[in-house]
Every structure is written in structure tokens, then in C-alpha cells.
Design an enzyme around this catalytic site. Structure first.
Site, PDB file in Angstrom:
ATOM      1  N   TYR A   1       0.818  -1.213   0.000  1.00 31.13           N
ATOM      2  CA  TYR A   1       0.000   0.000   0.000  1.00 31.13           C
ATOM      3  C   TYR A   1       0.853   1.265   0.000  1.00 31.13           C
ATOM      4  CZ  TYR A   1      -3.564  -3.423   1.083  1.00 31.13           C
ATOM      5  OH  TYR A   1      -4.402  -4.519   1.032  1.00 31.13           O
TER       6      TYR A   1
ATOM      7  N   TYR B   1     -11.578  -1.921   0.175  1.00 33.84           N
ATOM      8  CA  TYR B   1     -11.578  -1.612   1.609  1.00 33.84           C
ATOM      9  C   TYR B   1     -10.318  -0.853   2.015  1.00 33.84           C
ATOM     10  CZ  TYR B   1      -8.101  -4.882   3.599  1.00 33.84           C
ATOM     11  OH  TYR B   1      -6.935  -5.513   3.968  1.00 33.84           O
ATOM     12  N   ARG B   2      -9.350  -0.729   1.106  1.00 34.85           N
ATOM     13  CA  ARG B   2      -8.032  -0.200   1.465  1.00 34.85           C
ATOM     14  C   ARG B   2      -7.257  -0.095   0.157  1.00 34.85           C
ATOM     15  NH1 ARG B   2      -4.314  -4.204   5.145  1.00 34.85           N
ATOM     16  NH2 ARG B   2      -2.834  -2.708   5.999  1.00 34.85           N
TER      17      ARG B   2
END
Lengths: 517, 128
Positions: free
Chosen positions: A87, A460-461
Site C-alpha cells: 500500500y 476496503y483499502r
């Protein structure tokens, strides 16, 4: 390099002020430092490089840093340990931000009797594991598959594990937060000075704010309360292998009611063959063809390692009588179904540690999958949330698999089964030195997000590079949620110094530019 | 410093029968989260070794990502950094700060220069 809109001279002054607050030795502004806090999985590490990093050691130092940042209008990008590599790692969404590295803050306070811990952001899963082991505390962690990150950071980013406590953000109980003006607040029962139930009762009195600081830029969490599960008497379950891609559908429909009704209380994850294979081997051992892997290659890899097209592990935790009964229900649900292999697993108190994330043991080996393409690899997370229905899961798999094929990537998906949702976690594996692959990667990722949006599914992310893109898919009433987030942001952080761009939330001064982009 | 806890042979045996552990190499290589028996030795007998455990061993003792990937490129016994006798302190410092292969750069916030010097000397002297 300086933060946007700040002159080199002014930035130099700010760095001196930061040094006065936390010690010059904890201000890192050399070229090597900037790269060390960049996105290690990026094809171009300078793309989201910070201008410097600061490493405070206490909440008072964090407050001092925030006051200086307000004075000089320096954007801070807080990280706990900065290890969520899929991420963006430690790198900021806004290039030139100053990373606020909280990894030196490592205090741990366990309440053994009540099964809670209050910890600082720098505490990693291995740190907490060691603390529990060294002090013979019979509590278990829930860890993600790659456990080198921060316990608090993972929970705040809504990370997932595999035990009954696997929905990490749902186990948060009480936060200490430095607000964007440098003020300090404790949420829930911690709002009472000397309160005795900060880590025991989640809701507090009046509005509950814990969730406001998850995946947000409304404050800097300096302490996080978390519930830990008691070491159970037994852990029993089954390891299941399935032969065909379409087995996904009936398996989801079989597990979903067991999960919803609490027969299965952990968070099972059904992973494709590559989730196992990418840790065990490298692609070039099997083929020189850069194109999609054919069934013969996939079959050979599966044969070599004895894995199904999908693998699934189910576990029950608790007293012997209860887990035995739950396992009977699970086995009955899979009775006479086309299971390729089913093997029972059993652990009892007194046995040697079972040694996997299923029992809360931290590991790093799964990230050997970064080496799948042989060179300097990496991955990016794509994780839309679906209803827990088999037909929808199969359609999702087929559409996503087709996009993998079209853009030239090897399918690497899994389905994490929540109580009422199914998160299709994809770790798209790449070779970051392969320029052509990295160019395709960007187009591929955008196609994946668009595909999910068309189905009504949201991520979700996501990775720092795509935070705006994903935020734009949450578009009800012309982006009403974004506008709410912006109002809160402006109210709490008028100078826009905390994590500009985090999850698509921009401060007023940068908003127009961000939305145009 | 912590009391030494050895990896249980029984756990390795459990791994050998676990899913996706179908061949001899698999004791070192396995996938998440099916495989079991990956309790890492987190013990130490000196302050320098304790620092190595805290900062490095999650990847660079048995079952760590670094050990697994290195074992693909060199004899397995050389993949364990603490067993090597050819590491220099300068090389360790360079690898940590610049990254190498799939190992990311480690920042000064995570491992200070003083801590890195201790770890580099520990490895240059051949580990425990």
C-alpha cells in the site's frame, strides 16, 4: 527537496525547529533518508518521496512536532512502522511531505487478566509476540500474513488476521490521539482522567470516535488499546484443497452461513494456487513464456507442491467439547462435496506451539512471493468487498482473472470470509525492474477498480497512488461522504498538516488541485 | 537477552506433512497461512544478538523471508546470515541502508546508526 509551497530556506528553518523539539539526531533529511522512506515497490521511488523524516520518541515530542508543523505549514505523513508495502510502505500520498516515523515509540502495557493491551505505534507483531512469550502471558495475537508491521498501524488501517480476532480494527478499544492542533485526546472511557475501563468498554459516553481515526488523517494515534484473545484450550479444523476454479462458488455458499452464525469464528481465506506457489518457487523454474500461464504449467506446479487450485483452512478455537462439536458441523457441511483433499488439524494446550498465523504466530515468509518474477519484486493490493454469495464470487473471479490475462499478470487472488462480506484480496505480483510490466500495472489496476465499481463493489483499502481513484468510487449523492470528510478535515486541521491525501481526504489548500488531477 | 528457545524438530516434522510442503525444500519454504511449525528462534545470549533478533531476525533467521529468498541463490547454510563468516561490517551497513535484492532499505528511524554498527559488528564476527 521541500514540501509543496515551502521555500528551501523556510524548510531549513522548520527542520531546525523540529530538531529543537525532538533532537537533531532524530531529524533525517539526507538523500539516503528520503529514499529509505519512499515506496520500495515503486518503479520510480522518487515519485512519492518525502522531503525528510522525523522520529519522535514520546507523545510529548509528537505534540511538539505538530506545533512546529502548524507554524511552518509543513505536511506530516505519520507512519507506525511503515511496513505495509503493498500500500506504499512509509511513503506519503503527497510528494515532499515529512514522514513522522513513530517506530521508536514501543511501549507495551498488557492487562493479562482482562486480555487487553495498550501499545504505542512502533510496537511490531514480533515485539508483542516476544513480550507475551517472555512474560509467559497466555494471550494470543492475531497477525496478518506478513507480520513485520505495526500492531497499531495494521489495526488502524483495518488489516486482517486469521484468528477469531482477525478483524483487527473491530478489536480496538480506546485511543490516545494527538490532534492536528497539537492537543491530546483519549477516546472512550479514557476520556475520564484516571478512568479504570479505557481498554474494557469501547463506546464511552456520547459519540464514539475510535473509528474516526482509522484510515483517516484527522489525528495521530499515539496509543491504541486492543483486545487480545485468551490462549484457547484447543484449536481444531480442516485444511481443504479444491481442484477447479469454479469450486469457489459452492465453497463460499457452504462457509458463509457457518461464518455468519458463528460456527466458524475466525476469518478464513480461500487462496488460489499461486498464493502458495509464489512462496515456494519462482516463475522461471516453470516457463520462459512471459504470457499467461497455461493449464499444463499450473498443473505441474500444483502437482509438485500438492496444492489445489484453491486452498482453504478452517479453524475453531475454544474448549475441547465446543471445538469438537463445531468441527463436526463443518465436516458435515462438506460431506459428499467435491473436495480434492481434506486433512484435519488439531492443537491442544500443552502441545508445542502450532506456529502459523492461524494461531497468532507472526511470520514473514509469505512475502517471499515478492520474488515470484525472480528479480526485485513487489506487489500491490487490490481488495474489493463483495456480498458473501458463491455466484457473485465466481463472477468476480472470472472477470478479474480475465483482466489479469489481458494485462499480462498471473492471477493471485484470495477471498477472505467475513461475517457478512467477502473481501477479494489480490496481491498483484510484479517485477519492478520490468518497465513494460510496471506500465501495464497501472492500467491494470485502474481497470480493476473500474470493474469493481461497475458491480457496486468498493475497495476496503488501497495504495497511496490510488487513494483518490478509490475515494472517487464512493460517489453516492455526488460524493457526499468526501464532502463530509473534507468538512471534518477543515474543522480539525485548518492548516492541512496531517497526511494530506490520505484515503482521498485533502485539506482545503490542496483540494482543488487534487480533484482536478 | 532472552533464554534460548530452540526450534522444535517436531514442528518441522509437522510442516513436512502440511499442505504445500510436498518436497524436501519445503521445510524452509511454505505458503501462508496453511503451513505450520514456523516458530522462529527469538533467543539471544548477548545484547548485540538481542538487537539482531529485534531488528533483523524476523526475516533473517529460519523461516524468514530473507533466508528463504537467499536460499534460492546460494547454499542454504549460507542463507543464514548469522552462520556466515564472510560478511564485513561495511557490507552489512551498505545492504541495510541501500537495500539489496528484495530487501527494502532500512531507515535510520527504524535502526539507528549506532544500532546498525552493533548489528554489523555482530554479523561480521560470525554471529552468536
Amino acid at each position: 527537496m521541500t514540501p509543496p509551497g515551502i521555500s528551501p530556506r523556510r524548510f531549513e528553518e522548520a527542520l531546525h525547529a523540529f530538531g529543537a523539539a525532538i533532537g537533531d539526531g532524530n531529524v533525517f533529511a539526507a538523500e539516503d533518508d528520503r529514499i529509505a522512506y519512499s515506496d520500495h515497490y515503486s518503479a520510480d521511488e522518487t515519485r512519492q518521496m518525502p522531503s525528510a523524516a522525523l522520529a519522535p520518541a514520546s507523545v510529548e515530542e509528537v505534540q511538539a512536532v505538530v506545533r512546529v508543523a502548524n507554524e511552518y505549514r509543513v505536511p506530516l505523513w505519520p507512519i507506525s512502522r511503515g511496513k505495509n508495502f503493498g500500500y506504499g510502505g512509509a511513503a506519503p500520498a503527497l510528494r515532499g511531505s515529512v514522514v513522522l516515523d513513530l517506530s521508536r515509540m514501543k511501549r507495551i502495557a498488557v492487562d493479562e487478566e482482562n486480555g487487553t493491551v495498550l501499545l504505542e505505534p512502533g510496537v511490531g507483531f514480533f515485539d508483542l509476540y516476544d513480550h507475551l512469550q517472555d512474560n509467559d502471558i497466555p494471550l494470543w495475537l492475531s497477525v496478518p500474513g506478513n507480520s513485520w508491521g505495526s500492531v497499531a498501524g495494521n489495526a488502524l488501517d483495518r488489516g486482517l488476521g486469521y484468528t477469531p480476532y482477525g478483524d483487527h480494527s473491530a478489536r480496538i478499544c480506546g485511543l490516545e490521539v494527538v490532534l492536528p492542533d497539537g492537543g491530546l485526546v483519549r477516546t472512550g472511557m479514557g476520556a475520564m482522567a484516571g478512568g479504570k475501563t479505557w481498554q474494557l468498554y469501547r463506546h464511552g459516553y456520547g459519540p464514539s470516535w475510535d473509528a474516526m481515526f482509522c484510515q483517516s488523517n484527522f489525528g495521530i494515534v499515539t496509543k491504541l488499546g486492543l483486545w487480545l484473545m485468551s490462549a484457547p484450550e484447543t484449536v481444531v479444523g480442516v485444511d481443504l484443497e479444491f481442484d477447479q476454479p469454479d469450486d469457489l462458488g459452492w465453497v463460499v455458499d457452504t462457509v458463509a452461513p457457518l461464518r455468519r452464525d458463528g460456527v466458524i469464528q475466525q476469518s478464513p481465506s480461500m487462496g488460489s494456487w499461486l498464493r502458495s506457489a509464489a512462496v515456494l518457487t519462482t516463475r522461471d523454474e516453470w516457463t520462459d513464456d512471459p504470457g499467461p500461464l497455461g493449464d499444463s504449467v499450473i498443473g505441474a506446479i500444483r502437482d509438485r507442491f500438492g496444492i489445489g487450485w484453491w486452498s482453504l483452512q478452517l479453524r475453531c478455537y475454544g474448549p475441547r467439547e465446543m471445538t469438537r462439536a463445531a468441527l463436526d458441523v463443518i465436516k458435515r457441511a462438506f460431506n459428499a462435496r467435491p473436495v480434492l483433499a481434506m486433512k484435519e488439524a488439531r492443537w491442544e494446550r500443552g502441545d508445542s506451539p502450532e506456529g502459523s498465523p492461524l494461531t497468532g504466530v507472526p511470520v514473514s515468509f509469505p512475502l517471499a512471493n515478492a520474488n515470484w518474477h525472480g528479480g526485485r519484486g513487489g506487489h500491490i493490493g487490490y481488495s474489493p468487498v463483495l456480498p458473501p454469495k458463491g455466484d457473485l464470487a465466481i463472477e468476480q473471479f472470472r472477470r478479474t482473472h480475465a483482466l489479469y490475462q489481458r494485462y499480462g499478470f498471473d492471477y493471485h487472488g484470495s477471498f477472505a470470509m467475513g461475517e457478512r462480506s467477502l473481501t477479494n484480496v489480490n496481491q498483484v505480483l510484479f517485477d519492478r525492474d520490468d518497465r513494460d510490466m510496471m506500465r501495464r500495472m497501472d492500467a491494470f489496476f485502474r481497470a480493476l477498480v473500474a470493474d469493481a465499481r461497475a458491480q457496486g463493489y468498493g475497495e476496503y483499502r488501497t495504495h497511496i497512488e490510488y487513494m483518490d481513484l478509490v475515494a472517487s468510487t464512493y460517489d453516492f449523492n455526488d460524493g457526499a461522504l468526501r464532502r463530509l470528510n473534507e468538512k471534518v478535515k477543515d474543522a480539525l486541521d485548518p492548516n492541512g498538516i496531517i497526511a494530506p491525501g490520505k484515503n482521498g481526504i485533502w485539506p482545503a489548500a490542496l483540494r482543488d488541485q487534487a480533484h482536478e488531477a | 537477552m532472552k533464554p534460548r528457545r530452540f526450534l522444535s524438530l517436531a514442528l518441522l516434522a509437522a510442516c513436512a506433512t502440511a499442505t504445500a510442503c510436498g518436497d524436501d525444500d519445503a521445510a524452509e519454504n511454505a505458503s501462508a497461512p496453511a503451513q505450520r511449525g514456523f516458530i522462529q528462534d527469538r533467543s539471544s545470549s548477548s545484547p548485540a544478538e538481542a538487537l539482531f533478533v529485534e531488528k533483523c531476525s524476523m526475516c533473517h533467521r529460519a523461516h524468514g523471508m530473507g533466508t528463504i529468498i537467499l536460499a534460492r541463490r546460494m547454499p542454504p547454510e549460507r542463507a543464514m546470515l548469522e552462520s556466515r563468516d564472510d560478511l564485513t561490517a561495511d557490507y552489512v551497513r551498505q545492504a541495510v541502508r541501500s537495500g539489496i535484492g528484495n530487501m527494502p532499505r532500512i531507515s535510520r528511524g527504524e535502526v539507528s546508526d549506532a544500532q546498525l554498527a552493533t548489528i554489523a559488528d555482530y554479523l561480521a564476527e560470525g554471529g552468536p
